[in-house]
Design a protein around this motif. Sequence first.
Motif, PDB file in Angstrom:
ATOM      1  N   SER A  45       1.001  -1.187   0.034  1.00  0.00           N
ATOM      2  CA  SER A  45       0.032   0.016  -0.159  1.00  0.00           C
ATOM      3  C   SER A  45       0.984   1.275  -0.138  1.00  0.00           C
ATOM      4  O   SER A  45       1.742   1.456   0.832  1.00  0.00           O
ATOM      5  CB  SER A  45      -0.781   0.159   1.225  1.00  0.00           C
ATOM      6  OG  SER A  45      -1.598   1.164   1.306  1.00  0.00           O
ATOM      7  N   PRO A  46       0.752   2.190  -0.952  1.00  0.00           N
ATOM      8  CA  PRO A  46      -0.171   1.927  -2.203  1.00  0.00           C
ATOM      9  C   PRO A  46       0.471   0.781  -3.350  1.00  0.00           C
ATOM     10  O   PRO A  46       1.507   0.571  -3.158  1.00  0.00           O
ATOM     11  CB  PRO A  46      -0.050   3.410  -2.789  1.00  0.00           C
ATOM     12  CG  PRO A  46       1.248   3.793  -2.448  1.00  0.00           C
ATOM     13  CD  PRO A  46       1.599   3.312  -1.288  1.00  0.00           C
ATOM     14  N   CYS A  47      -0.676   0.334  -3.743  1.00  0.00           N
ATOM     15  CA  CYS A  47      -0.639  -1.069  -4.828  1.00  0.00           C
ATOM     16  C   CYS A  47       0.227  -0.287  -6.004  1.00  0.00           C
ATOM     17  O   CYS A  47      -0.339   0.667  -6.687  1.00  0.00           O
ATOM     18  CB  CYS A  47      -1.498  -1.646  -4.930  1.00  0.00           C
ATOM     19  SG  CYS A  47      -1.154  -3.242  -6.014  1.00  0.00           S
ATOM     20  N   GLN A  48       1.337  -0.850  -6.502  1.00  0.00           N
ATOM     21  CA  GLN A  48       1.786  -0.391  -7.781  1.00  0.00           C
ATOM     22  C   GLN A  48       1.032  -0.794  -8.982  1.00  0.00           C
ATOM     23  O   GLN A  48       0.567  -1.897  -9.095  1.00  0.00           O
ATOM     24  CB  GLN A  48       3.371  -1.010  -7.944  1.00  0.00           C
ATOM     25  CG  GLN A  48       4.354  -0.441  -6.936  1.00  0.00           C
ATOM     26  CD  GLN A  48       4.688   0.896  -7.174  1.00  0.00           C
ATOM     27  OE1 GLN A  48       4.599   1.425  -8.063  1.00  0.00           O
ATOM     28  NE2 GLN A  48       5.434   1.496  -6.377  1.00  0.00           N
ATOM     29  N   PRO A  49       0.900   0.061  -9.821  1.00  0.00           N
ATOM     30  CA  PRO A  49       0.058  -0.263 -11.306  1.00  0.00           C
ATOM     31  C   PRO A  49       0.633  -1.624 -11.930  1.00  0.00           C
ATOM     32  O   PRO A  49       2.135  -1.295 -11.978  1.00  0.00           O
ATOM     33  CB  PRO A  49       0.122   1.024 -11.848  1.00  0.00           C
ATOM     34  CG  PRO A  49       0.243   1.926 -10.980  1.00  0.00           C
ATOM     35  CD  PRO A  49       1.211   1.472  -9.805  1.00  0.00           C
ATOM     36  N   SER A 229      11.364  11.432   3.198  1.00  0.00           N
ATOM     37  CA  SER A 229      10.503  12.629   2.841  1.00  0.00           C
ATOM     38  C   SER A 229       9.401  12.518   3.739  1.00  0.00           C
ATOM     39  O   SER A 229       8.505  13.458   3.678  1.00  0.00           O
ATOM     40  CB  SER A 229      10.195  12.816   1.394  1.00  0.00           C
ATOM     41  OG  SER A 229       9.291  11.621   0.955  1.00  0.00           O
ATOM     42  N   GLY A 230       9.080  11.515   4.544  1.00  0.00           N
ATOM     43  CA  GLY A 230       7.940  11.374   5.203  1.00  0.00           C
ATOM     44  C   GLY A 230       6.969  10.592   4.396  1.00  0.00           C
ATOM     45  O   GLY A 230       5.751  10.374   5.033  1.00  0.00           O
ATOM     46  N   ALA A 231       7.027  10.365   3.167  1.00  0.00           N
ATOM     47  CA  ALA A 231       5.923   9.487   2.373  1.00  0.00           C
ATOM     48  C   ALA A 231       6.038   8.067   3.062  1.00  0.00           C
ATOM     49  O   ALA A 231       7.200   7.484   3.115  1.00  0.00           O
ATOM     50  CB  ALA A 231       6.312   9.457   0.948  1.00  0.00           C
ATOM     51  N   PRO A 232       4.975   7.283   2.725  1.00  0.00           N
ATOM     52  CA  PRO A 232       4.950   5.951   3.224  1.00  0.00           C
ATOM     53  C   PRO A 232       5.514   5.180   2.260  1.00  0.00           C
ATOM     54  O   PRO A 232       5.525   5.370   1.139  1.00  0.00           O
ATOM     55  CB  PRO A 232       3.120   5.706   3.328  1.00  0.00           C
ATOM     56  CG  PRO A 232       2.818   6.724   2.287  1.00  0.00           C
ATOM     57  CD  PRO A 232       3.371   7.668   2.448  1.00  0.00           C
ATOM     58  N   VAL A 233       6.212   4.001   2.666  1.00  0.00           N
ATOM     59  CA  VAL A 233       6.995   3.110   2.076  1.00  0.00           C
ATOM     60  C   VAL A 233       6.709   1.603   2.399  1.00  0.00           C
ATOM     61  O   VAL A 233       6.424   1.470   3.736  1.00  0.00           O
ATOM     62  CB  VAL A 233       8.474   3.157   2.051  1.00  0.00           C
ATOM     63  CG1 VAL A 233       9.070   1.996   1.211  1.00  0.00           C
ATOM     64  CG2 VAL A 233       8.966   4.696   1.584  1.00  0.00           C
ATOM     65  N   GLY A 234       6.032   0.721   1.568  1.00  0.00           N
ATOM     66  CA  GLY A 234       5.870  -0.521   2.027  1.00  0.00           C
ATOM     67  C   GLY A 234       4.421  -0.568   2.087  1.00  0.00           C
ATOM     68  O   GLY A 234       3.556   0.017   1.603  1.00  0.00           O
TER      69      GLY A 234
END
Length: 235
Positions: A45-49, A229-234
């Motif tokens: 999440s988020p799921c990669q296209p 950058s504070g963005a979610p990973v994984g």
Amino acid sequence: THPVPVSLLDLLCPTRCQGCGRPGGVICAASRLPLTTAPIRHSPSPCQPGLPPLWVVADYEGSTRELLLGAKERGATGLAGALADPLAAAARSVVAAAPGPIVLVPVPSLPGAIRRRGDDVVGLLSRRACRKLRVAGIESRVVPALVHRRSVADSAGLSAAERAANLAGAFSLRPGMGGVLGRSRVVIVDDLVTTGATLAEATRALRDADIVVHGAAAIAATRRRTSRSGAPVGW
């Protein structure tokens, strides 16, 4: 807890578990346990296209994390058999609803990583997993159909979107592989999944060559975390 039995060989040439550091062998029963659970369907999440159906066995944490690092970065080739078990189980889960031969396509390692590690670890694990599938009565083979067509930056600390941009167009099909794969049930395999960007790019390269990808299999997946950058990973 009971002490781990130590053999005379261990006393003369001490061997410690690559997962937890306890003496007695390259992998102890406790460190092996997370790798024996049933595979689960996983979606970052988020799921990669373009990410195909994905199955994994363990969380990338604790002893599992140390075992994968041991195999990839510390040259612990004795772990290949134990790590191939969950990879084979995940691959079986991908095609459980449609019995038949399987083709495992490993995610390609960068040439520099192969030189540094002394082997293509994902390729090695794929071959071991293939043997285990055959022992289980499942016809399978490994086809290293993908190659890097350009260099990519280190993905550590990148967000999901940044990883996808970093890997876009990075893989291509080896010449002649379209005919080799044909209408086979293709399963892309990797040792670890973070955002799914690598598997999505591998799937893109195969689908662009009109190759049907049935799904992907991995040993472990990371839990959700944040990038620099504070963005979610994984997940």
